[in-house]
Design an enzyme around this catalytic site. Sequence first.
Site, PDB file in Angstrom:
ATOM      1  N   GLY A  17      64.085  18.088  51.288  1.00 43.87           N
ATOM      2  CA  GLY A  17      63.923  16.874  50.477  1.00 43.87           C
ATOM      3  C   GLY A  17      65.147  16.594  49.608  1.00 43.87           C
TER       4      GLY A  17
ATOM      5  N   ALA B 208      61.747  19.978  48.822  1.00 45.43           N
ATOM      6  CA  ALA B 208      60.446  19.728  48.210  1.00 45.43           C
ATOM      7  C   ALA B 208      59.938  21.063  47.660  1.00 45.43           C
ATOM      8  CB  ALA B 208      59.489  19.183  49.248  1.00 45.43           C
TER       9      ALA B 208
ATOM     10  N   GLU C 124      63.264  22.490  57.138  1.00 41.74           N
ATOM     11  CA  GLU C 124      61.793  22.419  57.185  1.00 41.74           C
ATOM     12  C   GLU C 124      61.205  23.127  58.395  1.00 41.74           C
ATOM     13  OE1 GLU C 124      63.819  19.832  56.579  1.00 41.74           O
ATOM     14  OE2 GLU C 124      63.034  18.581  54.964  1.00 41.74           O
TER      15      GLU C 124
ATOM     16  N   GLU D  37      67.459  14.791  51.793  1.00 41.95           N
ATOM     17  CA  GLU D  37      66.866  13.463  52.024  1.00 41.95           C
ATOM     18  C   GLU D  37      67.015  12.566  50.793  1.00 41.95           C
ATOM     19  OE1 GLU D  37      63.250  15.518  53.281  1.00 41.95           O
ATOM     20  OE2 GLU D  37      63.277  14.314  55.107  1.00 41.95           O
TER      21      GLU D  37
HETATM   22  C1  HXC Z   1      60.057  25.894  45.344  1.00 43.29           C
HETATM   23  C2  HXC Z   1      62.042  27.013  45.215  1.00 43.29           C
HETATM   24  C3  HXC Z   1      62.579  26.242  46.274  1.00 43.29           C
HETATM   25  C4  HXC Z   1      61.731  25.237  46.843  1.00 43.29           C
HETATM   26  C5  HXC Z   1      64.080  27.638  45.635  1.00 43.29           C
HETATM   27  N1  HXC Z   1      63.005  27.863  44.859  1.00 43.29           N
HETATM   28  N2  HXC Z   1      63.845  26.657  46.517  1.00 43.29           N
HETATM   29  N3  HXC Z   1      60.793  26.840  44.767  1.00 43.29           N
HETATM   30  N4  HXC Z   1      60.478  25.101  46.349  1.00 43.29           N
HETATM   31  N5  HXC Z   1      62.151  24.426  47.812  1.00 43.29           N
HETATM   32  C6  HXC Z   1      62.864  28.852  43.781  1.00 43.29           C
HETATM   33  C7  HXC Z   1      62.747  30.250  44.327  1.00 43.29           C
HETATM   34  O1  HXC Z   1      61.414  30.521  44.711  1.00 43.29           O
HETATM   35  C8  HXC Z   1      63.182  31.070  43.125  1.00 43.29           C
HETATM   36  O2  HXC Z   1      62.152  31.128  42.171  1.00 43.29           O
HETATM   37  C9  HXC Z   1      64.268  30.208  42.512  1.00 43.29           C
HETATM   38  O3  HXC Z   1      64.052  28.877  42.998  1.00 43.29           O
HETATM   39  C10 HXC Z   1      65.663  30.636  42.945  1.00 43.29           C
HETATM   40  O4  HXC Z   1      65.689  30.668  44.344  1.00 43.29           O
HETATM   41  P1  HXC Z   1      66.212  31.935  45.177  1.00 43.29           P
HETATM   42  O5  HXC Z   1      65.652  31.819  46.554  1.00 43.29           O
HETATM   43  O6  HXC Z   1      65.968  33.205  44.440  1.00 43.29           O
HETATM   44  O7  HXC Z   1      67.789  31.644  45.181  1.00 43.29           O
HETATM   45  P2  HXC Z   1      68.862  32.087  46.256  1.00 43.29           P
HETATM   46  O8  HXC Z   1      68.604  33.494  46.727  1.00 43.29           O
HETATM   47  O9  HXC Z   1      70.194  31.796  45.659  1.00 43.29           O
HETATM   48  O10 HXC Z   1      68.621  31.145  47.520  1.00 43.29           O
HETATM   49  C11 HXC Z   1      68.830  29.776  47.425  1.00 43.29           C
HETATM   50  C12 HXC Z   1      68.177  29.024  48.647  1.00 43.29           C
HETATM   51  C13 HXC Z   1      66.716  29.439  48.758  1.00 43.29           C
HETATM   52  C14 HXC Z   1      68.938  29.406  49.919  1.00 43.29           C
HETATM   53  C15 HXC Z   1      68.357  27.536  48.381  1.00 43.29           C
HETATM   54  O11 HXC Z   1      66.103  29.287  47.477  1.00 43.29           O
HETATM   55  C16 HXC Z   1      65.933  28.625  49.755  1.00 43.29           C
HETATM   56  O12 HXC Z   1      66.063  28.832  50.952  1.00 43.29           O
HETATM   57  N6  HXC Z   1      65.101  27.715  49.268  1.00 43.29           N
HETATM   58  C17 HXC Z   1      64.204  26.944  50.101  1.00 43.29           C
HETATM   59  C18 HXC Z   1      64.949  25.900  50.865  1.00 43.29           C
HETATM   60  C19 HXC Z   1      64.012  25.067  51.750  1.00 43.29           C
HETATM   61  O13 HXC Z   1      63.375  25.626  52.658  1.00 43.29           O
HETATM   62  N7  HXC Z   1      63.918  23.776  51.489  1.00 43.29           N
HETATM   63  C20 HXC Z   1      63.065  22.903  52.232  1.00 43.29           C
HETATM   64  C21 HXC Z   1      61.753  22.784  51.538  1.00 43.29           C
HETATM   65  S1  HXC Z   1      60.593  21.842  52.468  1.00 43.29           S
HETATM   66  P3  HXC Z   1      61.348  32.498  41.857  1.00 43.29           P
HETATM   67  O14 HXC Z   1      60.473  32.132  40.687  1.00 43.29           O
HETATM   68  O15 HXC Z   1      60.604  32.813  43.105  1.00 43.29           O
HETATM   69  O16 HXC Z   1      62.434  33.499  41.544  1.00 43.29           O
HETATM   70  C22 HXC Z   1      61.040  20.269  52.208  1.00 43.29           C
HETATM   71  C23 HXC Z   1      60.141  19.265  52.850  1.00 43.29           C
HETATM   72  C24 HXC Z   1      60.726  17.900  52.767  1.00 43.29           C
HETATM   73  O17 HXC Z   1      61.963  19.942  51.546  1.00 43.29           O
HETATM   74  C25 HXC Z   1      59.713  16.913  53.087  1.00 43.29           C
HETATM   75  C26 HXC Z   1      59.634  15.798  52.137  1.00 43.29           C
HETATM   76  C27 HXC Z   1      60.514  15.840  50.960  1.00 43.29           C
END
Ligand code: HXC
Length: 258
Positions: free
Chosen positions: A109, A65, A132, A112
């Site tokens: 998400g 998400a 999460e 999911e």
């Molecule tokens: C918003 C995101 C994002 C996310 C990545 N980005 N994941 N933006 N929401 N979930 C953005 C980053 O901020 C960055 O933008 C760009 O995408 C590239 O990401 P990087 O982190 O620079 O890439 P990398 O170093 O290769 O790492 C990849 C990654 C990491 C390991 C996937 O991005 C990451 O850990 N992302 C979050 C994963 C996460 O926690 N997902 C769960 C979300 S909560 P900028 O502009 O900053 O450079 C969830 C709740 C579910 O899903 C509930 C209902 C659906």
Amino acid sequence: MTFETILLDKQEGVAFITLNRPEALNALNAALLSEVGEALLSLDKDDDVGAIVITGSEKAFAAGADIKEMAEQSFAEVLKEDKFAAINAVFAAIHKPVIAAVSGYALGGGCELAMACDFIIAAESAKFGQPEIKLGVIPGMGGSQRLTRIIGKSKAMDMILTGRMMDAAEAERAGLVSRIVPTEDLIEHVTEIARGIAHLSLPSVILAKEATNRALETTLTEGLIFERRVFHSLFATNDQKEGMNAFIEKRQPQFKNS
Ligand code: HXC
């Protein structure tokens, strides 16, 4: 239909929904979820489509998400908006098969969303996780429920409580994905699989999906009764006659979806 966060393509009975927010690794924001829902509902009604594929980019199916969209939201806001429930309701209403073609990250998400599809084909590069817990929340679009049903309690707890990722090989061993294919060939393989399904008799495909999903919702006794009645009902279709006669006559069936 014009979309801002997804691409839509149709070829020979197969529709492709490609998540397209490369700047955010296809993070699921409200616009993307709503466009995926709208596309699914319209493709389900489209007589030219027999199977639907949801995919992302090579680097990310979806990294979860959209954290930037959620970060400052209050309890009252997320409760009222409830955008993740809406997309689950759409998936529950889709009759046609939906296949997730996952390359790279399918996190939170994103994992999911893949699990809401009927099955998952993974590229060798695929990485699945429910991180999460590291953000101070828990899965909110079915992760704690679907992952547990699919891979069992112990591994689901491990994934959800540690937030770790699993690679494609572990995901296949656990039953989360049905097949692993070389990353560069993902779309080619999934297209072939989806096209094969799209050429079958749609009434039998719809009912096969419904009967299989029923296994997760009911007792074995009720599920067996449901399956038997659905099996019997397919003898009312022209396609059952065509399919069985084609086998006997040693030719390919020409299904008419009737
Ligand atoms: C918003 C995101 C994002 C996310 C990545 N980005 N994941 N933006 N929401 N979930 C953005 C980053 O901020 C960055 O933008 C760009 O995408 C590239 O990401 P990087 O982190 O620079 O890439 P990398 O170093 O290769 O790492 C990849 C990654 C990491 C390991 C996937 O991005 C990451 O850990 N992302 C979050 C994963 C996460 O926690 N997902 C769960 C979300 S909560 P900028 O502009 O900053 O450079 C969830 C709740 C579910 O899903 C509930 C209902 C659906």
